[in-house]
Design a protein around this motif. Sequence first.
Motif, short mmCIF file in Angstrom:
data_model
loop_
_atom_site.label_atom_id
_atom_site.label_comp_id
_atom_site.label_asym_id
_atom_site.label_seq_id
_atom_site.Cartn_x
_atom_site.Cartn_y
_atom_site.Cartn_z
N GLY A 147 0.69 -1.24 -0.01
CA GLY A 147 0.02 0.28 0.02
C GLY A 147 0.78 1.44 0.06
O GLY A 147 0.34 2.35 0.14
N VAL A 148 2.00 1.17 0.02
CA VAL A 148 3.07 2.47 -0.05
C VAL A 148 2.52 3.09 -1.35
O VAL A 148 2.39 4.56 -1.44
N TYR A 149 2.26 2.58 -2.49
CA TYR A 149 1.57 3.16 -3.74
C TYR A 149 0.40 2.72 -4.01
O TYR A 149 0.13 1.58 -4.16
N GLN A 150 -0.46 3.45 -4.02
CA GLN A 150 -2.00 2.87 -4.17
C GLN A 150 -2.31 2.73 -5.64
O GLN A 150 -1.73 3.58 -6.50
N PRO A 151 -3.50 2.02 -6.33
CA PRO A 151 -3.84 1.95 -7.35
C PRO A 151 -4.27 3.41 -8.07
O PRO A 151 -4.97 3.99 -7.28
N GLY A 152 -3.67 3.52 -9.13
CA GLY A 152 -3.93 5.00 -9.69
C GLY A 152 -2.88 5.97 -9.45
O GLY A 152 -2.65 6.88 -10.15
N GLU A 153 -1.90 5.57 -8.51
CA GLU A 153 -0.87 6.60 -8.08
C GLU A 153 0.37 6.62 -8.82
O GLU A 153 0.76 5.40 -9.21
N ARG A 154 1.06 7.66 -8.87
CA ARG A 154 2.33 7.58 -9.73
C ARG A 154 3.49 6.92 -8.91
O ARG A 154 3.63 7.29 -7.68
N VAL A 155 4.31 6.23 -9.56
CA VAL A 155 5.44 5.71 -8.92
C VAL A 155 6.67 6.58 -9.07
O VAL A 155 6.66 7.42 -10.01
N PRO A 156 7.85 6.51 -8.33
CA PRO A 156 8.83 7.45 -8.87
C PRO A 156 9.38 7.19 -10.09
O PRO A 156 9.13 6.19 -10.83
N SER A 157 9.83 8.47 -10.53
CA SER A 157 10.05 8.52 -12.03
C SER A 157 11.36 7.75 -12.13
O SER A 157 12.15 7.33 -11.13
N VAL A 158 11.70 7.52 -13.29
CA VAL A 158 13.15 6.35 -13.54
C VAL A 158 14.30 7.28 -13.15
O VAL A 158 15.09 6.79 -12.28
N ARG A 159 14.43 8.62 -13.18
CA ARG A 159 15.59 9.49 -12.70
C ARG A 159 15.64 9.35 -11.32
O ARG A 159 16.47 9.11 -10.65
N LYS A 160 14.23 9.51 -10.57
CA LYS A 160 14.40 9.61 -9.04
C LYS A 160 14.69 8.21 -8.55
O LYS A 160 15.51 8.07 -7.52
N MET A 161 14.16 7.00 -9.16
CA MET A 161 14.54 5.71 -8.55
C MET A 161 16.00 5.48 -9.06
O MET A 161 16.60 4.71 -8.11
N SER A 162 16.62 5.82 -10.05
CA SER A 162 17.94 5.62 -10.28
C SER A 162 18.81 6.19 -9.17
O SER A 162 19.87 5.79 -8.72
N GLN A 163 18.56 7.67 -8.82
CA GLN A 163 19.23 8.36 -7.88
C GLN A 163 19.12 7.51 -6.64
O GLN A 163 19.85 7.56 -5.61
N GLN A 164 17.91 7.14 -5.98
CA GLN A 164 17.59 6.69 -4.87
C GLN A 164 18.43 5.47 -4.73
O GLN A 164 19.15 5.17 -3.35
N LEU A 165 18.52 4.32 -5.57
CA LEU A 165 19.10 3.19 -5.56
C LEU A 165 20.45 3.19 -6.10
O LEU A 165 21.17 2.23 -5.74
N GLY A 166 21.02 4.42 -6.72
CA GLY A 166 22.30 4.25 -7.25
C GLY A 166 22.53 3.49 -8.43
O GLY A 166 23.50 2.74 -8.37
N VAL A 167 21.69 3.21 -9.20
CA VAL A 167 21.62 2.35 -10.41
C VAL A 167 21.54 2.96 -11.34
O VAL A 167 21.10 4.28 -11.62
N SER A 168 21.61 2.41 -12.67
CA SER A 168 21.71 3.09 -14.07
C SER A 168 20.22 3.28 -14.31
O SER A 168 19.35 2.45 -13.69
#
Length: 479
Positions: free
Chosen positions: A21-42
């Motif tokens: 339930g961190v992200y609910q149906p219809g909600e936006r998940v982190p952008s590709v750029r933000k997710m890559s920054q958070q995880l330190g991946v490409s």
Amino acid sequence: MTNLLLYQRIAHQLAEDIRRGVYQPGERVPSVRKMSQQLGVSHASVLQAYATLEDQGLIRARPQSGFYVHQTPALTAPTPEIGRVERPTLVTRGDIINQVLLESRRDDVVPFGAAIPNVDFLPIRALHQQISKVTRFHSQRAFSYMYSPGYEPLRRQVAIRMRDAGVSVAPSEVVITHGCVDALQMSLRVLTKPGDLIATESPTYYGLLQLADVLGLKVVEIPCDPQTGLSVEALQLAARQWPVKALVMTSRLSNPLGSTMPEARQKQLLRLANERDFMIIEDDIYGELFYEVGATKALKAHDRNGRVVYCSSFSKTISPGVRIGWVIANQYQSDIQRLQTFTTHSACSLTQMGVAAYLENGGYDRHLRSIRQEYRKNMTAWQLAVQQYFPEGTQMSRPIGGFILWVSLPARVNTKDLHLRALQEGISIAPGIIFSNTDQFNNCIRLNCGMAWNRQTERALMTIGILANQLCQEAQVAA
């Protein structure tokens, strides 16, 4: 997990966040750029992970906007045509129903089949404390017979709780029973005789089909809408064709569909019962498990002519093992009490007193608030897992409470076969065939979501999905 590739680990983690339930149906998940920054991946790893989740149906890309959690596919099949009401029949599903019940008691099986909440979702400690006090301070009464209509303080607590269902009743009008099934069977024995015809929802609770079999009753099944419940129009047609003696139904959070009948439809049903002169036995066992309190009142709340015999229990909220239910039978109460007196006397004295003490001492409403939210989270997790792992074309119910999920697989999947294959993998499911005396739900299953969401649960759902996909492929080859 350690053997997974980087993008697979990213996809798995985001899938877990969606289910929790961190992200609910219809909600936006982190952008590709933000997710890559958070995880330190490409960016490429994140894109590959998102593509995987898209393939699994968990997220959807919106042009120039990003990725969003996909809404689960609802069970959108319309109510069957009124003309599809089958002729009344005797029940013939006893053997497979007994098999599913036996499976639910096995310690080596993941119990998706029986609609029994896990003990982790029940107030066992608080109940144990109250029962201990009862045995210590009131042992003479607790270990003696307690005759019908049952323990007065418990009947008073039930009368108080009935206000939440919209029903005003005096403690003297409540009869304590040995669970809800006991309330149903006594109601049927008082209102019918062997050979009579009763109407039920379709699909319906399989225990009711067993009861009809034991009591020698014929059953006519009335189609139901996945959201609004029983088709009053179909029932009207059936009542014109055949002498329906009584209707047994659940207006709130039905089993297995999870449907809830709107107030206007409830009143329409009561008018039909008056016109066609049949009684209604309302099974309201899930009525306290709406995710939002006060969503709908019980059918009994609108009954002004004594047409509804109301049955319920604490089996889904306090404990199935205490076997505490009740029936409000109006003009039939004396018949119910007479029948109870010369059969079971009443429910267990000790558990009646223990449950009464638990209700009197508070904490029950807090417990309900807690499990309602847990079941809401569980329902989302189960729906998303079904969406991710089950065959394309799978649909499911959208209950607004409770912990049971009805899943409709592609028509070529025979869930009786799926049930047998899943059992070989240590998983019990309830195949659609046991919820009807017809064959129209042979591609459906009911899942119990009243257990902890963990890796074992997810693996079990994944396994069911793999087996269902295999059956789909085998059916295609055979065709």
